[in-house]
Design a protein around this motif. Structure first.
Motif, PDB file in Angstrom:
ATOM      1  N   CYS A 381       1.344  -0.854  -0.203  1.00 18.82           N
ATOM      2  CA  CYS A 381       0.296  -0.277   0.201  1.00 18.82           C
ATOM      3  C   CYS A 381       1.220   0.860   0.553  1.00 18.82           C
ATOM      4  CB  CYS A 381      -1.084   0.328   1.459  1.00 18.82           C
ATOM      5  SG  CYS A 381      -1.695   0.827   1.428  1.00 18.82           S
ATOM      6  N   CYS A 398      -6.002  -2.132  -0.079  1.00 18.63           N
ATOM      7  CA  CYS A 398      -5.344  -2.252   1.523  1.00 18.63           C
ATOM      8  C   CYS A 398      -6.534  -2.647   2.578  1.00 18.63           C
ATOM      9  CB  CYS A 398      -5.125  -1.197   1.891  1.00 18.63           C
ATOM     10  SG  CYS A 398      -4.221  -0.692   3.602  1.00 18.63           S
ATOM     11  N   CYS A 401      -6.585   0.913   4.865  1.00 19.82           N
ATOM     12  CA  CYS A 401      -6.848   2.107   4.249  1.00 19.82           C
ATOM     13  C   CYS A 401      -7.725   2.326   3.040  1.00 19.82           C
ATOM     14  CB  CYS A 401      -5.447   3.230   3.698  1.00 19.82           C
ATOM     15  SG  CYS A 401      -5.363   2.414   2.611  1.00 19.82           S
TER      16      CYS A 401
HETATM   17 ZN    ZN Z   1      -3.692   1.653   3.291  1.00 21.34          ZN
END
Ligand code: ZN
Ligand code: ADP
Length: 673
Positions: A381, A398, A401
Motif C-alpha cells: 500500500c 489495502c 485504508c
Molecule cells: Zn493502506
C-alpha cells in the motif's frame, strides 16, 4: 439564591469543564444535567451543566446563552458516570456528555416508513422451565440485591440467554428497567426476536444498523419510559436510561466492547461502573471469560456462577485436530493445498446427510500477498506499511485504508516476471469448495460480502432454511449465531492468530477456537451424532489449541494468568498506551524525545511514579498507516490511580507538542498494533 456561575462540559476538545455565568433571566431555571448553548470563541456550542462554579479570578466569564429545552436534565447518576468515563479514559468531558443525546431532533410527527419495524411486535412467548443449574444461578443472583458484579460462566448453548431473560422478568416486575449489552455483531435479528417474543412491546434497540431517525425514536422510547429494556451495542450505555435495575453484558470477553478511536473506552468495564453508581447488579456472561474478569471471579470480587452442561443433555462438539504437516501425503490430488483429507471427508459426509458445514478463516480476499516470481516484488500500500490483498483476481486492496488498484499479472517492477498470489483468503476457500462440490450452494460471510444488516439477515434466513450447504466466513460467523442444521465446523488455519505480537494473542486464539467450535451441533438430540469440529494447524501442540480441544478453560486460564502475573500484564498490572503520530518523521522524532524526557522527569518526581514502567517510545508494529507515521509508548503500573495521574500530568499542557503531531492516549488498551 440561584447559582451565579456554572461549570459546563462543552462539546469541544477541551479537557476540563469551563465556567460560565448565569444571566439573571435564566438563572432560576438552571440545574445540573441540563443541556445548554454557550458561546465558545466566535461560535456557539452545546454543553451540559455539571454543577455550580466559582467566580474565576482574572478573567470575565461569558454568559450561558440558552437552555436547550428539548431535553430534560440528565439523571444525576448518569452525569456522575460520564464524569468517571471522562476522568478514567482521559477524554474531554464535553465529548463524553454529547454521547448521551440522539443524532436527530425529535420527530414532530411519526412518518410512515417502508422499513420493517425495528423491533417486531410479538405475541408473548413462554419461558422455558429452568434446569437445576439455571435455577440456582437465578436464585443466587436475585439473592444479592444492590451493586454486585456476577460472572456467568457457561459453555456455549448452556442456556445463559434464558437466565438473562428470566432475570429481566424479575427486574421489570419490580418496576425497574434493564440494559442488555451485546457485541454489535451478535445483535442479530435472532437475538432481537428472542427478546421481543418474551417481552412484547417492552424492548428498544440501539445499534449501528439503524437510521438516525430510527435511533432517535428508540432513544426517546427508552428515555420516556415507554420501553423497559434497552438492547444495544456498547454505545447504548450512554443513553440516559432511568431507574436501572440490572445490566447484562453478554459475550463479555469480546474485544469489540472496546472502542479504539475517539473516546477509547471499554463497554464492559464502563458497564460495571454504571452498575456500581446505579447500585444494581451487573452480569457478565461468557463461555470463555476474559482473563481480567476471570481473575476477579477467582479473587471473589465478582461472584462466579457456572453452567457446566448444554441444555437437554446436548453434547459439546467433538474436536479433531489435523496436523497439516503430516496430512499432505494422504491427500487426494484434487484437493487444494489448504484442505486436509480428514476435513474433506467430513465435509462430504455432512453434505451427503443433508446437513450444513461452516469453514472459518480469519482473512478475507483471495490472497494476502502477491509476489513476483522472478524479482520478489510485493505489492504494498502506498499509504500504509502493509501488503495489498488480492480480491477477485482483479483488484489489490489495502485492508487498512481501502486504497485499491487494478491487478495485472505482469510484474510492474522487473516487467518480466509473473505475479503470483501467496497465502489464503476466504474468496479462495469459497471458490475451491464450489469446485469440489459443484452442485452445492456455497455462501461467503465476510466484510466484502456482508456489508449491511439486510445482507446479514438474508444470510441468516438462508442458513436457517437450509438453502446454504457451505458457509465460508471470517470471525463474522464465530459469534452468537445458532443454526439448527449446522453439523460440521472447520477451522481452516488455526495458526493465523498464534503469532500476533500481543500478550493477549493466546487468549484470543483460545476464545476464537472455542466460539467457532460452539456453532456446531447446537441442536442435536441425545443419541444423534454430535456436532463435529476439525481444526487444521501446523502447531498441534500450541497450548491454546490443546486447551480448546479439551474444553478446558480453567487450566488454560490458570497458565495464562501465571505468565501475566510474572510480566505484570493485566489484570495484575495496568497499561496505558500513548500513540504518537503524524505525517512528518522529523517532527515525530522530536515529539518522541520530548515525551520520553517528560516521562523520565515525572518518574523521578514521586515515589509512586517511580513504580511506573515506561516502555518506548518505539515504532508501532504498523509503523505507517494512512500516511501517518506511528510511534507508541507503553506505561505499565500496578496502581491504576497513579497511572491515571501520571498520564494527566504527562499530557497536561500540550504546548510542547510539535505542530503536526498528534498524541492520543488509550487507557487499558486492547490492541497494541
Ligand atoms: Zn493502506
Ligand atoms: P447460551 O446463551 O448459553 O448459548 P441459550 O440460552 O441460547 O444458551 O440456550 C440454548 C438453547 O437452549 C436455546 O435454543 C434455548 O431456547 C434453549 N434452552 C435454554 N434453556 C432451556 C431450558 N431450561 N429448557 C429447554 N430449552 C432451553
Amino acid at each position: 439564591m440561584p447559582n451565579a456561575f456554572w461549570q459546563v462540559a462543552v462539546e469541544a476538545p477541551i479537557r476540563e469543564p469551563l465556567t460560565y455565568s448565569a444571566p439573571a433571566e435564566l438563572a432560576p431555571a438552571l440545574a445540573a444535567g441540563l443541556r445548554v448553548d454557550v458561546p465558545l470563541g466566535k461560535r456557539k456550542v452545546k454543553g451540559v451543566l455539571l454543577g455550580p462554579g466559582e467566580k474565576p479570578e482574572g478573567f470575565e466569564t461569558k454568559p450561558i446563552a440558552a437552555i436547550d429545552d428539548e431535553y430534560a436534565a440528565l439523571p444525576p447518576k448518569h452525569l456522575e458516570w460520564m464524569n468517571w468515563v471522562s476522568q478514567y479514559y482521559i477524554h474531554p468531558i464535553g465529548q463524553v456528555t454529547t454521547l448521551a443525546y440522539p443524532p436527530l431532533k425529535r420527530a414532530e410527527k411519526e412518518r410512515k416508513s417502508k422499513r420493517p419495524p425495528v423491533v417486531p411486535a410479538f405475541v408473548d412467548h413462554a419461558p422455558h422451565t429452568l434446569t437445576e443449574e439455571q435455577e440456582k444461578v437465578v436464585a443466587d443472583i436475585l439473592g444479592k440485591p444492590g451493586f454486585q458484579p456476577h460472572l456467568l460462566f457457561g459453555v456455549t448453548g448452556s442456556g445463559k440467554t434464558e437466565v438473562y431473560l428470566q432475570l429481566f422478568e424479575k427486574v421489570l416486575a419490580a418496576g425497574k428497567t434493564g440494559l442488555f449489552l451485546v457485541p454489535e455483531i451478535s445483535l442479530t435479528p435472532q437475538m432481537v426476536h428472542r427478546f421481543s417474543a418474551r417481552f412484547p412491546d417492552q424492548i428498544a434497540v440501539l445499534h449501528s444498523g439503524l437510521t438516525d431517525r430510527e435511533r432517535t425514536n428508540q432513544w426517546w422510547d427508552i428515555v420516556e419510559g415507554r420501553k423497559k429494556i434497552l438492547l444495544g451495542a456498547r454505545s447504548a450505555l450512554f443513553c440516559p436510561i432511568r431507574n436501572l435495575g440490572m445490566i447484562v453484558v453478554d459475550e463479555e470477553h469480546e474485544p469489540s466492547f472496546k472502542q479504539d478511536e475517539k473516546l477509547k473506552y471499554h463497554g464492559r468495564d464502563s458497564a460495571v461502573m454504571l452498575a456500581k453508581i446505579s447500585d444494581c447488579p451487573v452480569i457478565l456472561g461468557s463461555a470463555t471469560p476474559s482473563l481480567e474478569t476471570w481473575a476477579h471471579a477467582r479473587s471473589g470480587r465478582y461472584t462466579l456462577h457456572r453452567l457446566t452442561k448444554r441444555v437437554q443433555n446436548r453434547s459439546l462438539p467433538e474436536i479433531q485436530v489435523v496436523d497439516l504437516r503430516e496430512d499432505e501425503e494422504k491427500r487426494e490430488e484434487k484437493l487444494p493445498s489448504w484442505l486436509s483429507q480428514a476435513l474433506y471427508e467430513k465435509l462430504v459426509s455432512t453434505y451427503e446427510a443433508g446437513k450444513q458445514s461452516a469453514l472459518f478463516l480469519n482473512r478475507r480476499g483471495l490472497a494476502p500477498i502477491v509476489l513476483c516470481e522472478s524479482c520478489g516484488f510485493v505489492h504494498e500500500c502506498p499509504n500504509c506499511d502493509i501488503s495489498l490483498t488480492l480480491h477477485h483476481h482483479s483488484h489489490l486492496i489495502c485492508h487498512y485504508c481501502d486504497y485499491h488498484e487494478n491487478y495485472k499479472e505482469s510484474c510492474p517492477s522487473c516487467k518480466e516476471g509473473e505475479m503470483k498470489p501467496v497465502g489464503l483468503g476466504t474468496e479462495q476457500v469459497e471458490s475451491d469448495i464450489a469446485r469440489l462440490f459443484p452442485e452445492a450452494r456455497v455462501a461467503r460471510a465476510d466484510r466484502d460480502e456482508i456489508q449491511t444488516r439486510t445482507d446479514l439477515e438474508d444470510l441468516i434466513t438462508q442458513m436457517e432454511s437450509g438453502e446454504i450447504d457451505f458457509l465460508v466466513g471470517t470471525q463474522m460467523i464465530a459469534k452468537g449465531l445458532d443454526f439448527p442444521k449446522l453439523q460440521t465446523v472447520g477451522l481452516v488455519l488455526a495458526d493465523i492468530g498464534f503469532n500476533i505480537p500481543d500478550f493477549r494473542s493466546p487468549e484470543r486464539s483460545f476464545q476464537l477456537m472455542t466460539q467457532v467450535s460452539g456453532r456446531a451441533g447446537r441442536h442435536v438430540k441425545p443419541g444423534e451424532s454430535p456436532g463435529q469440529v476439525v481444526i487444521q494447524t501446523y502447531n498441534p501442540d500450541h497450548p491454546s489449541l490443546v486447551a480448546a480441544c479439551k474444553h478446558d478453560y480453567e487450566n488454560f486460564a490458570a497458565q495464562e494468568l501465571a505468565i501475566r502475573e510474572e510480566l505484570l500484564y493485566p489484570p495484575f498490572g495496568r497499561l496505558a498506551g500513548l500513540r504518537i503520530q503524524g505525517p512528518q518523521l522529523d517532527r515525530l522524532n522530536e515529539a518522541c524525545s520530548l515525551v520520553a524526557g517528560r516521562a523520565a522527569s515525572l518518574v523521578s518526581l514521586h515515589e509512586n511514579y517511580a513504580a511506573i514502567e515506561v516502555l518506548g517510545p518505539s515504532e508501532a508494529p504498523l509503523a505507517r498507516l494512512r500516511n501517518q507515521y506511528r510511534f507508541q509508548m507503553l506505561l505499565k503500573a500496578k496502581d491504576p490511580r497513579w497511572l491515571n495521574k501520571f498520564c494527566y500530568q504527562l499530557l497536561s499542557d500540550e504546548s510542547w507538542i510539535p505542530a503536526g503531531v498528534k498524541i492520543s492516549i488509550d487507557v487499558d488498551p486492547l490492541h497494541l498494533l
